[in-house]
Each structure stands twice: as structure tokens, then as C-alpha cells.
Design a protein around this motif. Sequence first.
Motif, short mmCIF file in Angstrom:
data_model
loop_
_atom_site.label_atom_id
_atom_site.label_comp_id
_atom_site.label_asym_id
_atom_site.label_seq_id
_atom_site.Cartn_x
_atom_site.Cartn_y
_atom_site.Cartn_z
N LEU A 85 -11.14 -3.69 5.72
CA LEU A 85 -10.04 -2.82 5.33
C LEU A 85 -8.70 -3.49 5.61
O LEU A 85 -8.46 -3.98 6.71
CB LEU A 85 -10.11 -1.49 6.10
CG LEU A 85 -8.95 -0.51 5.90
CD1 LEU A 85 -8.93 0.03 4.48
CD2 LEU A 85 -9.05 0.64 6.91
N LEU A 86 -7.85 -3.52 4.60
CA LEU A 86 -6.47 -3.98 4.77
C LEU A 86 -5.57 -2.76 4.81
O LEU A 86 -5.60 -1.92 3.90
CB LEU A 86 -6.05 -4.88 3.61
CG LEU A 86 -4.56 -5.29 3.59
CD1 LEU A 86 -4.23 -6.19 4.77
CD2 LEU A 86 -4.19 -5.95 2.27
N VAL A 87 -4.76 -2.65 5.87
CA VAL A 87 -3.82 -1.54 6.01
C VAL A 87 -2.41 -2.09 5.84
O VAL A 87 -1.97 -2.94 6.62
CB VAL A 87 -3.96 -0.85 7.38
CG1 VAL A 87 -3.01 0.34 7.48
CG2 VAL A 87 -5.40 -0.40 7.61
N ILE A 88 -1.70 -1.62 4.82
CA ILE A 88 -0.33 -2.07 4.54
C ILE A 88 0.65 -1.09 5.17
O ILE A 88 0.62 0.10 4.86
CB ILE A 88 -0.09 -2.19 3.03
CG1 ILE A 88 -1.08 -3.19 2.41
CG2 ILE A 88 1.34 -2.63 2.75
CD1 ILE A 88 -0.96 -3.32 0.90
N ILE A 89 1.50 -1.61 6.04
CA ILE A 89 2.46 -0.77 6.76
C ILE A 89 3.87 -1.30 6.53
O ILE A 89 4.25 -2.35 7.04
CB ILE A 89 2.16 -0.73 8.27
CG1 ILE A 89 0.70 -0.31 8.52
CG2 ILE A 89 3.11 0.24 8.97
CD1 ILE A 89 0.30 -0.30 9.98
N GLN A 90 4.62 -0.58 5.74
CA GLN A 90 6.00 -0.95 5.44
C GLN A 90 6.94 -0.02 6.19
O GLN A 90 6.75 1.20 6.19
CB GLN A 90 6.24 -0.82 3.93
CG GLN A 90 7.64 -1.14 3.47
CD GLN A 90 7.79 -0.86 1.98
OE1 GLN A 90 7.01 -0.08 1.42
NE2 GLN A 90 8.77 -1.47 1.34
N ASN A 91 7.94 -0.57 6.85
CA ASN A 91 8.88 0.25 7.61
C ASN A 91 10.26 -0.37 7.52
O ASN A 91 10.58 -1.30 8.24
CB ASN A 91 8.44 0.37 9.07
CG ASN A 91 9.36 1.29 9.87
OD1 ASN A 91 10.08 2.10 9.30
ND2 ASN A 91 9.33 1.16 11.19
N ALA A 92 11.04 0.13 6.58
CA ALA A 92 12.40 -0.37 6.39
C ALA A 92 13.25 0.76 5.83
O ALA A 92 12.74 1.65 5.12
CB ALA A 92 12.41 -1.56 5.44
N SER A 93 14.52 0.75 6.13
CA SER A 93 15.42 1.80 5.66
C SER A 93 15.41 1.85 4.13
O SER A 93 15.61 0.84 3.46
CB SER A 93 16.84 1.53 6.16
OG SER A 93 17.75 2.49 5.66
N GLY A 94 15.16 3.04 3.59
CA GLY A 94 15.15 3.21 2.15
C GLY A 94 13.90 2.70 1.46
O GLY A 94 13.84 2.65 0.23
N ALA A 95 12.88 2.32 2.24
CA ALA A 95 11.65 1.77 1.65
C ALA A 95 10.92 2.82 0.83
O ALA A 95 10.91 4.00 1.17
CB ALA A 95 10.75 1.23 2.75
N VAL A 96 10.30 2.37 -0.26
CA VAL A 96 9.47 3.24 -1.09
C VAL A 96 8.11 2.59 -1.27
O VAL A 96 7.99 1.38 -1.32
CB VAL A 96 10.12 3.51 -2.46
CG1 VAL A 96 11.37 4.34 -2.32
CG2 VAL A 96 10.42 2.21 -3.19
N MET A 97 7.08 3.43 -1.35
CA MET A 97 5.72 2.92 -1.47
C MET A 97 5.57 2.06 -2.72
O MET A 97 6.01 2.42 -3.81
CB MET A 97 4.74 4.08 -1.52
CG MET A 97 3.29 3.66 -1.68
SD MET A 97 2.14 5.06 -1.71
CE MET A 97 1.95 5.39 0.03
N GLY A 98 4.94 0.91 -2.53
CA GLY A 98 4.66 0.02 -3.66
C GLY A 98 5.64 -1.11 -3.81
O GLY A 98 5.33 -2.13 -4.43
N ILE A 99 6.84 -0.95 -3.26
CA ILE A 99 7.89 -1.96 -3.42
C ILE A 99 8.22 -2.57 -2.06
O ILE A 99 8.58 -1.88 -1.13
CB ILE A 99 9.17 -1.35 -4.02
CG1 ILE A 99 8.87 -0.64 -5.35
CG2 ILE A 99 10.23 -2.42 -4.21
CD1 ILE A 99 8.42 -1.55 -6.46
N PHE A 100 8.11 -3.89 -1.96
CA PHE A 100 8.53 -4.58 -0.75
C PHE A 100 10.02 -4.90 -0.82
O PHE A 100 10.76 -4.66 0.11
CB PHE A 100 7.74 -5.87 -0.55
CG PHE A 100 6.38 -5.66 0.09
CD1 PHE A 100 6.22 -4.75 1.11
CD2 PHE A 100 5.29 -6.39 -0.33
CE1 PHE A 100 4.98 -4.55 1.71
CE2 PHE A 100 4.05 -6.21 0.26
CZ PHE A 100 3.89 -5.29 1.27
N SER A 101 10.46 -5.48 -1.93
CA SER A 101 11.84 -5.93 -2.05
C SER A 101 12.40 -5.57 -3.42
O SER A 101 11.92 -6.06 -4.44
CB SER A 101 11.93 -7.45 -1.85
OG SER A 101 13.22 -7.93 -2.19
#
Length: 241
Positions: A85-101
Motif C-alpha cells: 500500500l502506498l499512502v500519499i500525504i500532501q500537506n501544504a497551504s491551499g493544497a488540493v487533492m490530486g495536484i502537487f504543484s
Amino acid sequence: FSYSIMATFQHPNYTLVDNDRLVRNENAPKPTFAEDGEIMTELARYVQARIISEFGFVAIPIPTEDAEASTSILVSSDWQTAKKLLVIIQNASGAVMGIFSRSLCMDKGLSKGSMLPYIQRARAAGYAVMILRPNTNSVMTNTTPPVKQYIQGAETPDRHAMFVWENIIPKAENVKHICLLGYVNGASLCKDLFLRQMVRSKQDVNDANRIRGFVTIEASHILEDDDALDIRQTLGSMGKC
């Protein structure tokens, strides 16, 4: 939870070439600040639609589907049967699911700035994938005036990650190998999860630490000055996912 699963990018001023690169239409008016937000919203909707339609992901509500205030995570349909299992955890101001940058998506294409290529590689390597949403911590009520209502179990990015770890991931009983992927401050959440589980596994032999490694993207740092030697050694010896 319902998602728009139409995987077609729709914006009057942009065309998505080869499902990857955004090109501004020749006769489009001068960009505005409002348009910037519209593009980001449509990009996120399109990427999430592709994740669902192309990779067969489904939504899991947090905390429950009938909760007064809730959010959701996305998981591949085999998350409870797969061994990895790969768990993707994004945590940045204004972050939206699916988009890194956003900037990379706009300048270089979705193959550079979105989660799509990471999901594709993980699936090809036999991983089930789970995408967390740590930055959605509240909703606005439909009252007049609207009132911010915090989501139980996801009041903060840390609470969201821990809720998923303690309430959702234990249901993936067949998984023996977990890899974490953290973007920006998501790396700190990955580290926190790993350290908590490392302690638990020492206290309870039946609670094995299934985290075999984690990958970070644009993380400022992982190790802290006050990290104990055993933590440094453990993190340094972790294998690649």
C-alpha cells in the motif's frame, strides 16, 4: 460521496493538449485573478476524475458518510486485498487533492505537477494507493450567515492523518508493506506516523510496524536536532519503496 467523474478538462480559455499540457486559447481575454482560481478548481476536478475513472478509485468518508461535517479520502478498489500500500500525504497551504504543484501543472504539464504519474507507477508496481486530504479541516454551514464547522477526526492535518491511520488502514488486513509519500509538510506527517507506529510495535508484538519506507517531495527536512540516535539510524536504514 459523489464526484464528477467526467474526465474531460473544461475551461473556455484553455485547452488541455494530450491530456497533459495546458495551452491558452488564441482569442482568450487577458487572465484575471478570478480565472486563476477557476483553473485550479477545474484542474483538480479533472485530475480527481481521472484517478477515479482510469484507476478505479473510490471515496471513503471521514469521519462517516452521515456526519454533519465530513470530508473524504480516495483509495484504489483493491486497498483491502493488496499486500502493498502506498499512502500519499500532501500537506501544504491551499493544497488540493490530486495536484502537487500548480505552477508545474501550468508550465510543464500534469505529468510533472500532478499525482497521476506517481499513482500510475505505484499501480504498475503492485501497490494499492490511498490519497489523504489533510488540508480539508472544516466546512461552511448553509446557515445565514455561514459558520465554519470543523470535521470530526480531521480538525487539523495531524488529526486527519491519525484518524486514517487508526480507523481506516487497520481494515487493510492483507497489507504487509506500507510506503508513505509525503509532499512538503506531508513529510512531517509521514515521520510522525512512522515514529508512533515504531513505538507501538515495541509495546505490542501483535501490532507490527508495516511501514517499510517513505518518500518525500520538496520536504525542507526530516530529521530534527533532538531526534534520538535510534530514530536517526532507523530512518537512515529504511529501504526504498
